[in-house]
Write a protein that holds these residues in place. Structure first.
Motif, PDB file in Angstrom:
ATOM      1  N   ARG A  11      23.196  58.022   6.991  1.00 43.35           N
ATOM      2  CA  ARG A  11      22.065  58.206   6.066  1.00 43.35           C
ATOM      3  C   ARG A  11      20.799  57.555   6.597  1.00 43.35           C
ATOM      4  NH1 ARG A  11      26.552  57.115   2.078  1.00 43.35           N
ATOM      5  NH2 ARG A  11      27.166  59.216   1.511  1.00 43.35           N
ATOM      6  N   LEU A  12      20.936  56.455   7.296  1.00 44.57           N
ATOM      7  CA  LEU A  12      19.782  55.825   7.922  1.00 44.57           C
ATOM      8  C   LEU A  12      19.216  56.711   9.021  1.00 44.57           C
ATOM      9  CD1 LEU A  12      18.027  53.273   8.070  1.00 44.57           C
ATOM     10  CD2 LEU A  12      19.621  52.421   9.794  1.00 44.57           C
ATOM     11  N   ILE A  13      20.075  57.366   9.769  1.00 45.97           N
ATOM     12  CA  ILE A  13      19.618  58.303  10.804  1.00 45.97           C
ATOM     13  C   ILE A  13      18.894  59.480  10.174  1.00 45.97           C
ATOM     14  CG2 ILE A  13      20.456  59.956  12.544  1.00 45.97           C
ATOM     15  CD1 ILE A  13      22.585  57.867  13.255  1.00 45.97           C
ATOM     16  N   THR A  20      10.372  60.779  11.676  1.00 45.08           N
ATOM     17  CA  THR A  20       9.924  61.340  12.946  1.00 45.08           C
ATOM     18  C   THR A  20       9.360  62.737  12.757  1.00 45.08           C
ATOM     19  OG1 THR A  20      11.647  60.065  14.057  1.00 45.08           O
ATOM     20  CG2 THR A  20      10.637  61.850  15.303  1.00 45.08           C
ATOM     21  N   THR A  21      10.008  63.556  11.933  1.00 47.84           N
ATOM     22  CA  THR A  21       9.513  64.899  11.660  1.00 47.84           C
ATOM     23  C   THR A  21       8.170  64.839  10.953  1.00 47.84           C
ATOM     24  OG1 THR A  21      11.784  65.654  11.453  1.00 47.84           O
ATOM     25  CG2 THR A  21      10.092  67.091  10.582  1.00 47.84           C
ATOM     26  N   LEU A  43      17.057  58.240   1.279  1.00 44.65           N
ATOM     27  CA  LEU A  43      16.972  56.918   0.643  1.00 44.65           C
ATOM     28  C   LEU A  43      17.809  56.855  -0.622  1.00 44.65           C
ATOM     29  CD1 LEU A  43      13.190  56.136   1.090  1.00 44.65           C
ATOM     30  CD2 LEU A  43      15.104  55.016   2.213  1.00 44.65           C
ATOM     31  N   TYR A  44      17.825  57.952  -1.373  1.00 43.41           N
ATOM     32  CA  TYR A  44      18.635  58.002  -2.587  1.00 43.41           C
ATOM     33  C   TYR A  44      20.118  57.887  -2.247  1.00 43.41           C
ATOM     34  CZ  TYR A  44      20.629  59.816  -6.898  1.00 43.41           C
ATOM     35  OH  TYR A  44      21.358  59.966  -8.043  1.00 43.41           O
ATOM     36  N   LEU A  45      20.559  58.596  -1.228  1.00 42.78           N
ATOM     37  CA  LEU A  45      21.961  58.510  -0.822  1.00 42.78           C
ATOM     38  C   LEU A  45      22.309  57.128  -0.288  1.00 42.78           C
ATOM     39  CD1 LEU A  45      22.435  61.981   0.881  1.00 42.78           C
ATOM     40  CD2 LEU A  45      23.361  61.208  -1.306  1.00 42.78           C
TER      41      LEU A  45
END
Length: 98
Positions: A11-13, A20-21, A43-45
């Motif tokens: 999830r951090l990735i 980045t996008t 962030l929610y996950l």
């Protein structure tokens, strides 16, 4: 415990890819809004996984989800206004000195 950490890192990735996008795709407003939505969902996950693992209250996740929905509606309204005014969603077509 290791599976919990690996899901958190995935999830951090997702959030880092969304950032980045957002940095790289600055020409179209729709791409920027989509990357912001992916960032909010990531962030929610992340918050859900951290709250479920520790047993704390998940009230803050509802606040983040509410802000995400508000951000989506404001972004969609801006996108519709931009397309009606200029005919496209290029950010560079906005002339501030008009």
């Amino acid at each position: 415990m290791t599976m919990h950490l690996s899901l958190f890192s995935i999830r951090l990735i997702i959030v880092l890819i969304a950032i980045t996008t957002l940095i790289l795709q600055r020409k179209h407003l729709l791409n920027a809004l989509l990357s912001l939505e992916i960032m909010v969902l990531g962030l929610y996950l992340m918050m859900i996984s951290s709250f479920l693992g520790s047993g704390r209250s998940a009230f803050l996740t509802f606040i983040i989800l509410t802000f995400g929905a508000c951000e989506a509606s404001v972004g969609l309204a801006l996108l519709v206004a931009l397309i009606r005014a200029y005919g496209n969603d290029f950010i560079s077509s906005i002339n501030i000195h008009k």
